[in-house]
Design a protein around this motif. Sequence first.
Motif, PDB file in Angstrom:
ATOM      1  N   ALA B 151       0.837  -1.180  -0.075  1.00 36.58           N
ATOM      2  CA  ALA B 151       0.009  -0.011   0.050  1.00 36.58           C
ATOM      3  C   ALA B 151       0.799   1.242  -0.102  1.00 36.58           C
ATOM      4  N   LEU B 154       1.803   1.780  -3.465  1.00 35.43           N
ATOM      5  CA  LEU B 154       0.917   2.251  -4.087  1.00 35.43           C
ATOM      6  C   LEU B 154       0.824   4.005  -3.880  1.00 35.43           C
ATOM      7  N   ILE B 155       1.173   4.389  -2.642  1.00 38.11           N
ATOM      8  CA  ILE B 155       1.032   5.740  -2.505  1.00 38.11           C
ATOM      9  C   ILE B 155       2.100   6.657  -2.926  1.00 38.11           C
ATOM     10  N   PHE B 157       3.236   5.531  -5.572  1.00 36.11           N
ATOM     11  CA  PHE B 157       3.076   5.619  -7.195  1.00 36.11           C
ATOM     12  C   PHE B 157       2.151   6.822  -7.277  1.00 36.11           C
ATOM     13  N   VAL B 158       1.244   7.010  -6.642  1.00 39.03           N
ATOM     14  CA  VAL B 158       0.054   8.126  -6.928  1.00 39.03           C
ATOM     15  C   VAL B 158       1.004   9.470  -6.778  1.00 39.03           C
ATOM     16  N   ILE B 161       2.600  10.051 -10.011  1.00 41.20           N
ATOM     17  CA  ILE B 161       1.944  10.412 -11.169  1.00 41.20           C
ATOM     18  C   ILE B 161       1.478  11.989 -10.759  1.00 41.20           C
ATOM     19  N   VAL B 165       1.624  14.693 -13.156  1.00 39.24           N
ATOM     20  CA  VAL B 165       0.262  15.479 -13.928  1.00 39.24           C
ATOM     21  C   VAL B 165       0.344  17.019 -13.772  1.00 39.24           C
TER      22      VAL B 165
ATOM     23  N   ALA C  16      -5.865  -2.057  -8.426  1.00 36.82           N
ATOM     24  CA  ALA C  16      -4.379  -1.772  -8.194  1.00 36.82           C
ATOM     25  C   ALA C  16      -3.825  -1.983  -9.742  1.00 36.82           C
ATOM     26  N   ALA C  19      -4.854  -0.224 -12.409  1.00 34.10           N
ATOM     27  CA  ALA C  19      -4.574   1.277 -12.497  1.00 34.10           C
ATOM     28  C   ALA C  19      -3.145   1.278 -12.921  1.00 34.10           C
ATOM     29  N   MET C  20      -2.214   0.613 -12.999  1.00 34.38           N
ATOM     30  CA  MET C  20      -0.779   0.608 -13.439  1.00 34.38           C
ATOM     31  C   MET C  20      -1.075   0.155 -14.808  1.00 34.38           C
ATOM     32  N   LEU C  23      -2.315   3.121 -16.814  1.00 33.64           N
ATOM     33  CA  LEU C  23      -1.289   4.120 -16.836  1.00 33.64           C
ATOM     34  C   LEU C  23      -0.248   3.961 -18.050  1.00 33.64           C
ATOM     35  N   ARG C 104      -6.713  14.293 -20.031  1.00 35.41           N
ATOM     36  CA  ARG C 104      -5.425  13.787 -19.621  1.00 35.41           C
ATOM     37  C   ARG C 104      -5.738  12.149 -19.336  1.00 35.41           C
ATOM     38  N   GLU C 106      -4.320  10.564 -17.410  1.00 35.68           N
ATOM     39  CA  GLU C 106      -3.992  10.356 -15.933  1.00 35.68           C
ATOM     40  C   GLU C 106      -5.265  10.367 -15.043  1.00 35.68           C
ATOM     41  N   VAL C 109      -6.759   7.235 -14.062  1.00 33.57           N
ATOM     42  CA  VAL C 109      -5.737   6.437 -13.098  1.00 33.57           C
ATOM     43  C   VAL C 109      -5.943   7.027 -11.541  1.00 33.57           C
ATOM     44  N   LEU C 110      -6.029   8.279 -11.676  1.00 33.23           N
ATOM     45  CA  LEU C 110      -6.236   8.904 -10.507  1.00 33.23           C
ATOM     46  C   LEU C 110      -7.390   8.653  -9.747  1.00 33.23           C
ATOM     47  N   THR C 113      -7.268   4.952  -8.322  1.00 32.54           N
ATOM     48  CA  THR C 113      -6.323   4.876  -7.339  1.00 32.54           C
ATOM     49  C   THR C 113      -6.992   5.335  -5.949  1.00 32.54           C
ATOM     50  N   LEU C 116      -9.401   2.790  -5.037  1.00 32.57           N
ATOM     51  CA  LEU C 116      -8.763   1.863  -4.149  1.00 32.57           C
ATOM     52  C   LEU C 116      -8.466   2.245  -2.719  1.00 32.57           C
ATOM     53  N   LEU C 136      -3.563   7.152   0.711  1.00 31.90           N
ATOM     54  CA  LEU C 136      -3.619   6.869  -0.603  1.00 31.90           C
ATOM     55  C   LEU C 136      -4.938   7.430  -1.522  1.00 31.90           C
ATOM     56  N   SER C 140      -4.737  11.133  -3.925  1.00 29.01           N
ATOM     57  CA  SER C 140      -5.011  11.188  -5.321  1.00 29.01           C
ATOM     58  C   SER C 140      -6.187  12.307  -5.391  1.00 29.01           C
TER      59      SER C 140
END
Lengths: 356, 202, 481
Positions: B151, B154-155, B157-158, B161, B165, C16, C19-20, C23, C104, C106, C109-110, C113, C116, C136, C140
């Motif tokens: 997890a 994943l954070i 990862f965000v 992004i 962005v 998860a 999402a990847m 992307l 876009r 992204e 994807v955001l 996430t 998620l 998380l 996002s």
Amino acid sequence: MEGGFWTDFAWPAVLLVIKIVAVIVPVVLAMAWLTYAERKIIAAVQLRKGPNVVGWFGLLQPIADGVKLIFKETVIPSGANKVVFIIAPLMTFVLALVGWAVIPFGTWDGGKLVVSDINVGILYLFAISSLGVYGIIMSGWASNSRYAFLGGLRSAAQMVSYEVSIGFVLITVLLCAGSLNLSEIVLAQKERGLATVLGVPALTFLNWYWLPLLPMFVIFFISALAETNRHPFDLPEAEAELVTGYNVEYSAFTFALFFLGEYMNMILMSAMTSILFLGGWLPPLDVSWLNWIPGPIWLALKISFFLFLFILARAAYPRYRYDQLMRLGWKVFLPLTLVAVVVYAGVLLYAGWLPK
Amino acid sequence: MVLQALAFYVFAAVAVAAGIMVVTARNPVHSVLFLILAFFNAAGLFVLMGAEFLAMILIIVYVGAVAVLFLFVVMMLDIDFVELRQGFVKYLPVGGLIGIVLLVELFVVVGGWVSLPATKSAIAEPVREGVSNTAALGRLLYTKYVYLFQAAGLILFVAMIGAIVLTLRHREGVKRQKIAQQLKRTRAESVQLVKVKPGEGV
Amino acid sequence: MNWVQIQPALPEIVLACAAMALLMLGVFRGERSARLVSWLGVIVLAAVAILVASVTPTSGRLLLFADMFAVSLYGAFVKILVLGASALGLVMAIGYNQREGIARFEFPVLIITATLGMMMMISANDLIALYVGLELQSLSLYVVASFRRDSIKSTEAGLKYFVLGALASGMLLYGASLVYGFAGSTNFAQLASVLTAKDAGNAGVIVGLVFLMVGLAFKISAFPFHMWTPDVYEGAPTPVTAFFSAAPKLAAMGLFVSVLVGPFGKLVGQWQQVLVLISIGSMALGAFAAISQSNIKRLLAYSSIGHVGYALIGLAAGTEAGYRGVLIYMAIYVAMTLGAFAVVLCMRRGGQMVETIPDLAGLSKTRPGMALVLLIMMFSMAGIPPFAGFWGKLYVFMAAIDAKLYTLAILGVLTSVVAAYYYIRIVKIMYFDEPADAFDRMPDRELGLIQAAAAAFTLLFFLFPGPLVRAAEQAVKSLAG
């Protein structure tokens, strides 16, 4: 509390100081003559003679340079931030020295020749090398000069970028060795590896990680060039654009400290490369007369080999442009090393070669 | 033991002093440098506790990367201290009040510290002898805490992004170096040998 | 740990990975792939909702990942609603993003996430897992709030949300660490066994609990931690606002319920008082502050604060009927808010978004269909029978009365009367004011569909309340056991 002051505190302390001196003095001397070697080698490449006036073949040139630098006046610019300005070269120098604490030089009577045999030696070295950037970035800022500042910024971005791929390369090595201790890594290269798999254990040099990890070895060496701000990645001190960059305001002894620091970092990175990929103090073949030659000498030879490559790179390559440097670090090395970590881990796991 | 105690007090004292200097230093660059000093001493404390892996990671990640970027940014900032102080005075009453309330709460809480009776059984057991703490951490991280580990990944990862962005802009009309193309060029297609007669030019 | 053991977490794992994968697809297909990636994202969200329904056991709770992750009917109920709300939010954003030039790849994807993160929050059975999921989700959301990065308002919204959100996370962590320090565990089950009613006097646990609640109240934008809501709602791109008002609120509310009922269930006497205050404050603020708003997004922001207040009545009741009321209320609220925002998204004039209330003047003449949908939404939000909003309110008020929280119930009724004023004012503006210029043609067919679906749900809920009520009841049962 058993034992007296002498046996418990004083004697170990004295022993430690002796060890430290025994490591530092050769390193500093090696550094001095490294500058000489560099000038001679580059001269040879360019069909010149190089230093040849002071002493036989110019052998006393480093001493003359050192004496000159010590006796000149240290100038501190009036706009400089004095404390940081002074600390920066000291930091560079000290950091280049403390890394040597964990470098193993060989074995002696079953013990290890190392100042401090810590569990996480490889991480320690990595940490020390990543700290090198502070000397440069602090000096760049404290000089209150645009050239110096630009040099500092360039250096910070460059070193942070290449550290990432160095980190991943280190992971592949320690996946193979199964330890973070540098002596263990060397010993792992002695006992297990390609030569053992092929059934020719005498050819120790096949056991070393340079062969199975060849791409990592190359990436590590190139990243080491970038990490020490050496050619062709010496953008922080690009003399053509930045008039030597971060150390432009430094003179005399403070400059000498930067200079010492840079060269000792080169030696340290060479030592690290030797230990990780060329089996540290091990002789190339497991035969008695080569084994008889002490480990430190083998290590010194390997270090010299890498230093020679460092100098050759300087003689042979033009400087990278900054965007090319960043491209190489982030778009080539980072994905490559990332994939390599996955692939090596997968292969080791699948083939059952993971160290116990 | 004496040496260790001594080292502890030195590390702890310097860490606290550096922490205070981070907040009080007038120059933000000095603040960051003191922050680095504090990190170092925290790493020293980790080593004393036998957590050498954490100590090294602290230095590599925080001092070697995070603080460098901090320093990078702070050096380029042009901070007006007079203005900052004005805001400080303006918000002092509110901030001070909240701070005092929190402090009082903390005193109340610590003053009445009674761990619940059933707590003892839940306290984590220490690392066993003979296991290096790198291995112990790895074992725990990839088994018991694998969910949190993933997890956290994943954070990050965000975060990656998000950073891209919000900041990446594709500029039009920029000539980019195409190294592959450059390398593909052969001598035949790029060099032409021309015989030039004297006095005529090409 | 083998495959069968982690199977109940399959929806999260699939999400998860999706999402990847999306992307990567976007990166390799370039900027033009935004539409494709968005629709794929919608499909993934829908598929995961089905997956959630299929892996959840029909009774009891499954614990996995060292008891950090709980799968139960309660989780499935909230998760499916969240997934649906996210999918609809994403659908609403596709056309808008393209028109506004911020399409876009992204973005989906955001959103995924974030969803998620919400699912991880709902399934959390450990304070650390709770925090990780929350973070998380929040991270996002901070990014999508400032997705229109060239607009000052949008970046301000993102920054404000980020700073205050970080503060709230800090509070939550502070509370969690206090609880851990005094109770010696972060696991919900162990906390529940350690914390008994006798510990009501333990200052550490209580202070920790209060801080925990502060952090969560911020996430559901309840009074007095609502201050970010109007600004973020106004500044963020409209479909993002629609998404904010639906899915994250639902998830945070679901988490709020499961945290208070699970580990702190025996301290009900302690958190009940706090909740009553928060609830009254939110309802009053939602009712009074919205009156003077002229921007429809701000108005809906205050309205959402008010709705959170009503939903919290059910939680404050501290009974199973109350929790059931919360779930029903939130489900209805999500339908209403999505419908209302689907109308707001159609408020375009001359190719530009307009968002003030006077722009709606005379909508019934220029666009009768849209006006009717908004009328239904406004009546429902005001709680006028027989629209769904009324039944939602009825369930929580009944629960409060059963729990002898008469003051709360009466204040709830009073504030909903006040709130009805501004809801009905919008209806009056639409139906009785002189028409302003007509809006542009309905930009996307999907918006019309969402409007129609939301309107049908709110209008016809009273005929078929059975499935939702029964599902909520089952969900609440699994919460306790």
